[in-house]
Each structure stands twice: as structure tokens, then as C-alpha cells.
Write a protein that holds these residues in place. Structure first.
Motif, PDB file in Angstrom:
ATOM      1  N   ASP A 166       0.870  -1.172   0.000  1.00 40.01           N
ATOM      2  CA  ASP A 166       0.000   0.000   0.000  1.00 40.01           C
ATOM      3  C   ASP A 166       0.910   1.226   0.000  1.00 40.01           C
ATOM      4  O   ASP A 166       1.692   1.424   0.939  1.00 40.01           O
ATOM      5  N   PRO A 167       0.837   2.068  -1.042  1.00 39.51           N
ATOM      6  CA  PRO A 167       1.762   3.204  -1.123  1.00 39.51           C
ATOM      7  C   PRO A 167       1.738   4.110   0.107  1.00 39.51           C
ATOM      8  O   PRO A 167       2.800   4.576   0.549  1.00 39.51           O
ATOM      9  N   ALA A 168       0.568   4.328   0.682  1.00 43.36           N
ATOM     10  CA  ALA A 168       0.478   5.213   1.847  1.00 43.36           C
ATOM     11  C   ALA A 168       1.191   4.606   3.046  1.00 43.36           C
ATOM     12  O   ALA A 168       1.903   5.300   3.790  1.00 43.36           O
ATOM     13  N   VAL A 169       1.008   3.298   3.253  1.00 40.37           N
ATOM     14  CA  VAL A 169       1.658   2.626   4.381  1.00 40.37           C
ATOM     15  C   VAL A 169       3.167   2.601   4.183  1.00 40.37           C
ATOM     16  O   VAL A 169       3.940   2.892   5.109  1.00 40.37           O
ATOM     17  N   LEU A 170       3.605   2.260   2.971  1.00 39.25           N
ATOM     18  CA  LEU A 170       5.044   2.192   2.708  1.00 39.25           C
ATOM     19  C   LEU A 170       5.678   3.572   2.828  1.00 39.25           C
ATOM     20  O   LEU A 170       6.776   3.720   3.388  1.00 39.25           O
ATOM     21  N   ARG A 171       4.990   4.583   2.333  1.00 39.22           N
ATOM     22  CA  ARG A 171       5.521   5.949   2.438  1.00 39.22           C
ATOM     23  C   ARG A 171       5.716   6.330   3.905  1.00 39.22           C
ATOM     24  O   ARG A 171       6.721   6.943   4.280  1.00 39.22           O
ATOM     25  N   GLN A 172       4.767   5.957   4.747  1.00 45.31           N
ATOM     26  CA  GLN A 172       4.867   6.275   6.179  1.00 45.31           C
ATOM     27  C   GLN A 172       6.024   5.512   6.824  1.00 45.31           C
ATOM     28  O   GLN A 172       6.795   6.085   7.603  1.00 45.31           O
ATOM     29  N   GLU A 173       6.157   4.225   6.506  1.00 45.31           N
ATOM     30  CA  GLU A 173       7.215   3.405   7.099  1.00 45.31           C
ATOM     31  C   GLU A 173       8.595   3.923   6.703  1.00 45.31           C
ATOM     32  O   GLU A 173       9.513   4.011   7.533  1.00 45.31           O
ATOM     33  N   LEU A 174       8.762   4.268   5.423  1.00 41.36           N
ATOM     34  CA  LEU A 174      10.054   4.760   4.964  1.00 41.36           C
ATOM     35  C   LEU A 174      10.323   6.174   5.476  1.00 41.36           C
ATOM     36  O   LEU A 174      11.437   6.495   5.906  1.00 41.36           O
ATOM     37  N   GLY A 175       9.295   7.008   5.443  1.00 38.15           N
ATOM     38  CA  GLY A 175       9.466   8.386   5.894  1.00 38.15           C
ATOM     39  C   GLY A 175       9.852   8.477   7.356  1.00 38.15           C
ATOM     40  O   GLY A 175      10.648   9.345   7.745  1.00 38.15           O
ATOM     41  N   ALA A 176       9.304   7.593   8.181  1.00 30.63           N
ATOM     42  CA  ALA A 176       9.623   7.601   9.601  1.00 30.63           C
ATOM     43  C   ALA A 176      11.097   7.303   9.855  1.00 30.63           C
ATOM     44  O   ALA A 176      11.635   7.647  10.914  1.00 30.63           O
ATOM     45  N   ARG A 177      11.738   6.680   8.875  1.00 27.13           N
ATOM     46  CA  ARG A 177      13.153   6.315   9.034  1.00 27.13           C
ATOM     47  C   ARG A 177      14.064   7.126   8.110  1.00 27.13           C
ATOM     48  O   ARG A 177      15.261   6.847   8.022  1.00 27.13           O
ATOM     49  N   GLY A 178      13.509   8.096   7.405  1.00 26.82           N
ATOM     50  CA  GLY A 178      14.313   8.917   6.513  1.00 26.82           C
ATOM     51  C   GLY A 178      14.864   8.167   5.320  1.00 26.82           C
ATOM     52  O   GLY A 178      15.943   8.478   4.825  1.00 26.82           O
ATOM     53  N   LEU A 179      14.114   7.169   4.832  1.00 24.84           N
ATOM     54  CA  LEU A 179      14.562   6.348   3.720  1.00 24.84           C
ATOM     55  C   LEU A 179      13.792   6.692   2.447  1.00 24.84           C
ATOM     56  O   LEU A 179      12.579   6.909   2.483  1.00 24.84           O
ATOM     57  N   GLN A 180      14.483   6.696   1.335  1.00 29.87           N
ATOM     58  CA  GLN A 180      13.887   6.968   0.031  1.00 29.87           C
ATOM     59  C   GLN A 180      13.867   5.689  -0.789  1.00 29.87           C
ATOM     60  O   GLN A 180      14.884   5.009  -0.917  1.00 29.87           O
ATOM     61  N   LEU A 181      12.704   5.349  -1.353  1.00 31.36           N
ATOM     62  CA  LEU A 181      12.613   4.177  -2.220  1.00 31.36           C
ATOM     63  C   LEU A 181      13.177   4.519  -3.594  1.00 31.36           C
ATOM     64  O   LEU A 181      12.837   5.547  -4.180  1.00 31.36           O
ATOM     65  N   LEU A 182      14.034   3.634  -4.108  1.00 31.62           N
ATOM     66  CA  LEU A 182      14.769   3.939  -5.329  1.00 31.62           C
ATOM     67  C   LEU A 182      14.453   3.019  -6.488  1.00 31.62           C
ATOM     68  O   LEU A 182      14.399   3.454  -7.645  1.00 31.62           O
ATOM     69  N   SER A 183      14.263   1.738  -6.219  1.00 32.72           N
ATOM     70  CA  SER A 183      14.207   0.760  -7.305  1.00 32.72           C
ATOM     71  C   SER A 183      13.688  -0.565  -6.755  1.00 32.72           C
ATOM     72  O   SER A 183      13.474  -0.716  -5.552  1.00 32.72           O
ATOM     73  N   ALA A 184      13.511  -1.505  -7.688  1.00 31.06           N
ATOM     74  CA  ALA A 184      13.126  -2.862  -7.299  1.00 31.06           C
ATOM     75  C   ALA A 184      13.710  -3.846  -8.288  1.00 31.06           C
ATOM     76  O   ALA A 184      13.779  -3.576  -9.497  1.00 31.06           O
ATOM     77  N   PHE A 185      14.120  -4.981  -7.776  1.00 29.19           N
ATOM     78  CA  PHE A 185      14.670  -6.077  -8.567  1.00 29.19           C
ATOM     79  C   PHE A 185      13.508  -6.956  -9.022  1.00 29.19           C
ATOM     80  O   PHE A 185      12.749  -7.472  -8.188  1.00 29.19           O
ATOM     81  N   VAL A 186      13.351  -7.117 -10.346  1.00 31.13           N
ATOM     82  CA  VAL A 186      12.214  -7.870 -10.886  1.00 31.13           C
ATOM     83  C   VAL A 186      12.724  -8.992 -11.788  1.00 31.13           C
ATOM     84  O   VAL A 186      13.219  -8.726 -12.896  1.00 31.13           O
ATOM     85  N   PRO A 187      12.637 -10.242 -11.360  1.00 34.44           N
ATOM     86  CA  PRO A 187      13.067 -11.351 -12.215  1.00 34.44           C
ATOM     87  C   PRO A 187      11.954 -11.795 -13.161  1.00 34.44           C
ATOM     88  O   PRO A 187      10.778 -11.852 -12.782  1.00 34.44           O
ATOM     89  N   VAL A 188      12.330 -12.092 -14.408  1.00 33.34           N
ATOM     90  CA  VAL A 188      11.379 -12.552 -15.426  1.00 33.34           C
ATOM     91  C   VAL A 188      12.031 -13.716 -16.174  1.00 33.34           C
ATOM     92  O   VAL A 188      13.230 -13.684 -16.469  1.00 33.34           O
TER      93      VAL A 188
END
Length: 298
Positions: free
Chosen positions: A52-74
Motif C-alpha cells: 500500500d503506497p500510503a503505508v510504505l511511504r509512512q514506514e520509509l518516511g519515519a526512518r528517513g529512507l527513500q525508495l529507489l528501485s526494485a529487482f524484478v526477475p522474469v
């Protein structure tokens, strides 16, 4: 220009591979990433962190972390899997875009072919025929085009031990077959060395195709022992082939200098592939890796 440093759940043994279950709640991993000095993060397997973007934004923001990327295997060698792979990448990409991230780190379905797992770090020639290369590259271009057109995100392909694109020769072959406006290379320094390459030299040779960085070291003696004993990929990881930064053969000052010379002004994700029963080891390694990078000006 500056290279900023981030971390990833994989350094806590949180893998995209099937059959390897997480040993930590995500809150602990996020806490330890923040506590050891990182300000950015890769997503990890989809569903490990909140989706959930809102939940993840809160979890990362509380720790001063910025989401950058994701590893996606295909499973790129299978044309019938391309469309499902693109949809999976778009699902992950929508979460990334909602949080202001920039990159999908696209990869083969590594670790799923027994022959490739068995020969990781020991291969020379390609396991793909010319026709299979056509299929593989077509899949990469398809996913990259859809990610770009529908989400505006960038795609960097991650060469990886125990996959069809492992060696420097295979990475060069893929780059030659893919759209250079859509597909860059995520250079994983440790995997590049275990596959027989030199990461600092690769940056100079591939020039602008290296668009993203995963920082990992490779222990020369352990790598040689794993090759001599015929250890498979997972056995080599457990043996510690991907050691703490600065303890192996990767020339990180040269990696830094060569990326800056190309005008790189982005992030480097610290990854230490680890398989251990010592639940406190990842935090120790994370702190040591951050301290090492600070010592070379990162």
C-alpha cells in the motif's frame, strides 16, 4: 556530481528466490538499514515490504529512507512468459512510481535452472543459442518499452550469477541486442567479478550503458576455492564468496572514479548476498560496509 549510498533487504537474506523464507520482520530490516547509516532502499521481493503506497511511504518516511528501485526477475528465455513478466514488472513499477522511485532492475529468472546454478562462477561460453538470444532480448525490450511508456520509469538489466546473463561476454551480447535508449546495465560489482570480470574496467568499456550500480565485493580466495570444489551458486554464497566491502578483489575507488568520470549522479545500492543463521550478522556487515564506503568518500 555525487554518488549516494543505499541498502537493500537482500543484505538481510531477503531474496526473490523461491524456497528462501525471510528470517526478519520488515520493520527490523528497515530499522537496521536506517541505524547503519543509509538513506535509500531497494524494495526487495514484492510483498515483503507493504505494498500500500500510503503505508510504505509512512514506514520509509519515519526512518528517513527513500525508495529507489526494485529487482524484478522474469523468465526471459521463454517467449510465452514475456507478457506475464511485463505485467509483474508493471505491478511493481506502479508502487515505485507512487513513491517517486526511478528504476526497475530487470533480471533473468536467476537460480531456477539447475545447470546454471551448478556452474555459477565457472562458466565461459553462453548457454543460449542465437535463436534463444533473440527471444531473451525481445523480452527485455518488451518489458523496458512498457515500463517506459506506461510509467516513465527507467530499466537497468542486472546480470547475475546462476542466470543466462552471468558473464561479461553474455552481458555485452545482451546490450548489443537491446535498445540503448530503453535498457541500461545495472552493474553488480560482486557478481561481475565472480563471473570472471573486472567491474572498474567494465565501466570504461561499456561507457554509458552502465546506468545503475549494485555494490558487492567478491573474496578472491573463497571464490577460487568454490570454483575448485565445484560449489553451486547457493553453496558459494553460504561459503561467503560475497564478502564485506573492501575485503575482496573489487577496486571500489576505481569504480567510483570511473562512474563519476561518466557523469554518474545517482545511487549505489549496497548488497551483500548472505545465507547465515547468525541473525545479527547482517546489521554488523551493513555497518562495516557503510564505514568502508565513507572511508573512500562515498
Amino acid at each position: 556530481m555525487a554518488i549516494k549510498v543505499a541498502s537493500a533487504p537482500v543484505s538481510w537474506g531477503i531474496y526473490e528466490f523461491e524456497g528462501i523464507e525471510p528470517k526478519y520482520p520488515y520493520q527490523r530490516v528497515l530499522d537496521e538499514i536506517q541505524q547503519t547509516g543509509y538513506t535509500g532502499i531497494e524494495l526487495g521481493p514484492y510483498g515483503y515490504l507493504p505494498t500500500d503506497p500510503a503505508v510504505l511511504r509512512q514506514e520509509l518516511g519515519a526512518r528517513g529512507l527513500q525508495l529507489l528501485s526494485a529487482f524484478v526477475p522474469v523468465k526471459l528465455v521463454d517467449a510465452a512468459a514475456h507478457e506475464a513478466g511485463a505485467e509483474a514488472a508493471l505491478k511493481v513499477g506502479k508502487l515505485l512510481a507512487a513513491l517517486g522511485a526511478q528504476y526497475i532492475v530487470l533480471a533473468d529468472d536467476n537460480g531456477s535452472v539447475p545447470e546454471l546454478v551448478a556452474k555459477a562462477g565457472q562458466r565461459t561460453g553462453s548457454a543460449l543459442t542465437s535463436a534463444q538470444w533473440d527471444v531473451f532480448a525481445r523480452g527485455v525490450n518488451l518489458v523496458a518499452r512498457r515500463i517506459n511508456d506506461e510509467l516513465g520509469l527507467k530499466v537497468a538489466f542486472h546480470h547475475h550469477c546462476a542466470g543466462y546473463v552471468e558473464t561479461p561476454v553474455e552481458a555485452a551480447e545482451l546490450l548489443a541486442r537491446t535498445d540503448d535508449q530503453l535498457v541500461g546495465l545495472c552493474l553488480d560489482t560482486g557478481h561481475w567479478h565472480y563471473a570472471g570480470g573486472d567491474a572498474a574496467a567494465a565501466i570504461q568499456e561499456l561507457k554509458g550503458r552502465v546506468t545503475y550500480l549494485h555494490l558487492k565485493d567478491c573474496h578472491t580466495e573463497i571464490a577460487a576455492k568454490c570454483r575448485a570444489e565445484g560449489k553451486n551458486y547457493f553453496e558459494a554464497v553460504k561459503a561467503g564468496v560475497f564478502c564485506a566491502l573492501g575485503e575482496g578483489e573489487v577496486d571500489f575507488p576505481a569504480v567510483k572514479a570511473n562512474m563519476l568520470a561518466l557523469g554518474y549522479d545517482g545511487w549505489a545500492i549496497v548488497e551483500q548476498d548472505i545465507l547465515t543463521d547468525d541473525l545479527d550478522a547482517p546489521k554488523r556487515f551493513s555497518a562495516a560496509n557503510r564505514a568502508y564506503l565513507k572511508s573512500i568518500g562515498l
